[in-house]
Scaffold this motif. Structure first.
Motif, PDB file in Angstrom:
ATOM      1  N   VAL A  62      -9.452  -0.863  -4.032  1.00 33.43           N
ATOM      2  CA  VAL A  62      -8.582  -1.589  -4.708  1.00 33.43           C
ATOM      3  C   VAL A  62      -8.682  -2.310  -5.965  1.00 33.43           C
ATOM      4  N   ILE A  98      -3.621  -0.664  -5.988  1.00 35.17           N
ATOM      5  CA  ILE A  98      -4.434   0.760  -5.087  1.00 35.17           C
ATOM      6  C   ILE A  98      -3.988   1.631  -4.830  1.00 35.17           C
ATOM      7  N   SER A 102       0.915  -1.119  -0.216  1.00 35.18           N
ATOM      8  CA  SER A 102       0.202  -0.046  -0.075  1.00 35.18           C
ATOM      9  C   SER A 102       1.071   0.854  -0.104  1.00 35.18           C
ATOM     10  N   LEU A 149     -10.144 -10.021   0.743  1.00 41.01           N
ATOM     11  CA  LEU A 149     -10.300  -9.236   0.237  1.00 41.01           C
ATOM     12  C   LEU A 149     -12.043  -9.286  -0.749  1.00 41.01           C
ATOM     13  N   ILE A 152      -0.899  -6.382  -0.461  1.00 39.60           N
ATOM     14  CA  ILE A 152      -1.687  -6.971  -0.810  1.00 39.60           C
ATOM     15  C   ILE A 152      -0.923  -8.224  -1.388  1.00 39.60           C
ATOM     16  N   LYS A 212     -16.493  -2.813   1.537  1.00 38.88           N
ATOM     17  CA  LYS A 212     -15.901  -4.233   1.003  1.00 38.88           C
ATOM     18  C   LYS A 212     -17.147  -3.970  -0.342  1.00 38.88           C
ATOM     19  N   LEU A 231      -4.925  -9.003   2.130  1.00 37.10           N
ATOM     20  CA  LEU A 231      -4.264  -7.740   2.657  1.00 37.10           C
ATOM     21  C   LEU A 231      -3.367  -8.260   4.190  1.00 37.10           C
ATOM     22  N   ASN A 254      -7.853   3.079   0.085  1.00 36.68           N
ATOM     23  CA  ASN A 254      -8.912   2.727   0.638  1.00 36.68           C
ATOM     24  C   ASN A 254      -9.470   1.939  -1.116  1.00 36.68           C
ATOM     25  N   HIS A 302       0.794  -2.433   4.647  1.00 38.26           N
ATOM     26  CA  HIS A 302      -0.444  -2.860   4.497  1.00 38.26           C
ATOM     27  C   HIS A 302       0.857  -3.737   2.993  1.00 38.26           C
ATOM     28  N   ARG A 318     -12.135  -1.119   0.076  1.00 32.72           N
ATOM     29  CA  ARG A 318     -11.682  -1.805   1.468  1.00 32.72           C
ATOM     30  C   ARG A 318     -12.932  -1.199   2.696  1.00 32.72           C
ATOM     31  N   THR A 319     -13.378  -0.373   3.017  1.00 28.51           N
ATOM     32  CA  THR A 319     -13.566  -0.317   4.011  1.00 28.51           C
ATOM     33  C   THR A 319     -15.432  -0.940   4.692  1.00 28.51           C
TER      34      THR A 319
END
Length: 667
Positions: free
Chosen positions: A213, A206, A118, A194, A125, A239, A183, A211, A123, A236-237
């Motif tokens: 992907v 990303i 990230s 994810l 991925i 989904k 992640l 936020n 992070h 990401r928050t």
């Protein structure tokens, strides 16, 4: 002509070091890359190297009889995450750039790969092959013994198939596992899955704020029947997944702009099926509006160069400039590849192109410089720095000892006028120890694809034939990339037509213009589409005295159902599939013309080739043998369609020796 250097040998490719994946560190003062070699056990190994751009020597970071790849610097440049099979399966490892041992991050049962950071470095991925009920929190890598036991048990069970796409040449028979995005939290050292849909997800990028992907895939219910690859944004928050593209094309190599409001991507919508040139698109993240920057261009974006020493992946673009007003990418044009720049107003500029193959690059936004990976017809690979003044500085000196002792033939570029006036590009190699006044046997090489390109690149097989005393000709007949959309599309529904006459025009041209070629000792060889064309040639002319067909197509009727791509490729290339016009498919099949074959033919085929399955070679052999023709069949165990490029080294040597043996016997 005297030559103090020795002739190249079949096994010499095992002595080569092959570079890939150059990556600038965040501050631009250093870069990493991957070097692949073949060790004393005749196995491939790959290692990570690190070099300061002002130093003449690189530092090796990894060691052992293992494969390491995909190195990615953390945003602060203090760590590198990479993929390695040192524990038995490909897993993720992390290494501090100031030294120390690598630390293992993943122990997933089926391995993990393709890691990326990230933008804040908090992070990582990556991709992992998971079944529907797998838990990423409790993944445990099996021991070698456990994997072997599971494989043996699997062999005892029948394979139940209910998907159209149930096999591929790259991976064999597919399982119920899917490539999912996971992640890893660097601080908490925890995993979060994810994606979970029953399809493969290809991570792309990303967003700068971490936020969104960006990934590619096909989430349609009819995905098993489609060749669509859409772009998706995963929040990401929440989904939530949003489709960015229209469900009509194939998109890849996409990335966010530095501020995250735009996305650049290669892609196309199959206007010419598999012969469609890539376009360069810009997407507005908020409005989803798409703009095509390449609408007026007539070049293939990306690298379409074909070769037999290409190992490892490298970036071909598009990559954003720091001002977000430019993009950089590699494109394929007229037998070479180069580095290009384009503005958001579609103003295209060539930054670097020569008579060579630019196979990858990395961009340093701080100094506005590039690392270029370059392969030439006489040098397998090196890295160079291209500065803002377009000055090129060599950074590495790979394979120096090998090149000092071995004679490498310099190709002569040709332009041949076909019988309908189209211009065909090709290259001629003179034999080792060439002497004026002597006559030499000749070999025509035909590339696969057919939508690929021979060009200004090192090709061991060509060099070997020249070393054995043959004049070697390789060309790009219509259907090849590098000469525009009309040219690459022209072979479709015309296999064995103008592509055949293009090749014969090239042979006629060299016989007329090079008196040292013995017209009574002509040979021909090729693989995949080149194998099809070799089969077609010997069924339509007896001018060649020896032929070697490799991983070929002989019968389009059966190819439709046995190849991993047959059910769509057949219609793409011939215009009809089996159920629509079987007579047309038979007319395009070299097997139909087997009675015409008088040329001694050697058939080389891998037993695990799922692209052009071995039954294609079997049908041809049995038919010709039954007709009492001069034919021989060599089957390579455990070899896929990639035998000549990335197959087992010992089998690659055997293959080259068989080609040499056949031509030596009949030419």
């Amino acid at each position: 002509m005297s030559n103090s250097k020795r002739a190249i040998k079949a096994e010499d490719f095992t002595k080569l070091e092959v570079f890939s994946d150059p990556r600038f560190s965040p501050d631009g003062s250093t870069y990493s890359y991957v070097s692949t070699t073949i060790n004393d056990k005749k196995e491939y190994e790959s290692h990570l190297f690190f070099q300061h751009v002002n130093d003449s020597e690189a530092q090796q970071w990894t060691f052992g009889d293992v494969k390491n790849s995909n190195p990615r610097f953390s945003p602060d440049g203090k760590q590198v995450v990479f993929q390695s099979n040192r524990s038995g399966l490909p897993q993720l490892w992390i290494l501090h750039t100031d030294g120390g041992e690598a630390r293992q991050l993943t122990t997933f049962k089926n391995g993990a790969g393709k890691p990326n950071w990230s933008k804040d470095g908090k992070h990582i991925i990556f991709s992992a092959s998971l079944e529907a009920d797998d838990d990423v929190h409790s993944q445990k890598e099996q021991s070698k013994e456990e994997r072997q036991k599971e494989a043996e048990e699997k062999k005892k069970q029948p394979l139940i198939i209910n998907r159209l796409k149930y096999k591929s040449d790259a991976n064999g028979f597919h399982s119920n596992k899917r490539s999912q995005l996971v992640l890893f939290d660097m601080e908490k050292e925890t995993f979060t899955q994810l994606t979970s849909d029953d399809t493969d997800h290809g991570y792309l990028d990303i967003s700068p704020d971490g936020n969104l992907v960006l990934f590619a895939g096909n989430l349609n219910k009819d995905a098993d029947y489609e060749l669509i690859s859409d772009l998706f944004l995963l929040n990401r928050t929440t989904k939530d997944i949003t489709k960015l593209t229209n469900g009509e094309g194939a998109y890849h190599n996409a990335s966010f702009s530095p501020n995250g409001d735009k996305i650049a991507s290669f892609g196309h919508e199959y206007v010419y099926d598999g012969a469609t040139l890539n376009e360069l698109y810009i997407f507005d993240v908020k409005t989803k509006e798409r703009t095509c920057l390449s609408e007026e261009w007539d070049i293939q974006l990306g690298d379409a160069m074909i070769g037999d020493i290409k190992l490892g992946q490298s970036t071909t673009g598009p990559i954003w400039a720091k001002d977000e007003k430019h993009l950089f990418f590699i494109a394929t044009d007229f037998g070479a590849t180069g580095l290009y720049q384009v503005t958001l107003d579609s103003d295209l500029k060539l930054l670097y192109k020569d008579d060579n193959h630019v196979f990858g690059f990395s961009y340093d936004p701080g100094a506005e410089t590039f690392i270029l990976g370059i392969n030439t017809p006489t040098n397998p690979c090196n890295f160079y720095q291209l500065n803002s003044e377009s000055e090129l500085k060599r950074l590495t000196n790979a394979n120096a000892t090998f090149l000092d002792e071995v004679s490498i033939a310099e190709p002569e570029t040709l332009t041949v006028t076909a019988d309908d006036g189209w211009e065909i590009q090709g290259w001629l190699l003179r034999p080792y120890g060439f002497e004026e006044g002597k006559k030499y046997p000749f070999v025509l090489e035909v590339h696969g694809g057919p939508h690929a390109m021979y060009g200004q690149a090192f090709f061991h097989e060509m060099q070997l034939l020249a070393a054995k005393g043959y004049v070697v000709l390789y060309t790009n007949p219509r259907g090849s990339h590098g000469y525009g959309q009309q040219f690459v599309d022209a072979v479709r529904s015309d296999y064995g037509g103008k592509d055949f006459t293009d090749l014969m025009s090239a042979v006629d041209y060299v016989l007329e213009n090079y008196s040292f070629i013995d017209e009574n000792r002509l040979g021909v060889t090729g693989g995949s589409y080149g194998g099809f064309m070799t089969n077609w040639i010997v069924g339509h002319t007896n001018r060649f005295k020896a032929a070697v067909t490799q991983r070929s197509i002989s019968n389009w009727l059966s190819f439709y159902g046995v190849s991993d791509i047959g059910y769509f490729f057949t219609k793409w290339e011939l215009g009809k599939h089996l159920m629509e016009d079987p007579e047309k498919l038979w007319n395009f099949s070299p097997l139909k013309y087997a009675e015409n074959v008088e040329t001694p033919l050697l058939i080389l085929h891998g037993e695990k080739d799922f692209r052009c399955p071995i039954e294609q070679g079997e049908q041809l052999f049995v038919t010709l043998k039954h007709l009492r023709k001069n034919v021989e069949f060599v089957r390579f165990p455990d070899a896929s369609h990639e035998l000549s490029r990335s197959g087992k080294p010992e089998m690659r040597i055997e293959r080259l020796n068989h080609i040499g043996r056949w031509f030596e016997k009949y030419l």
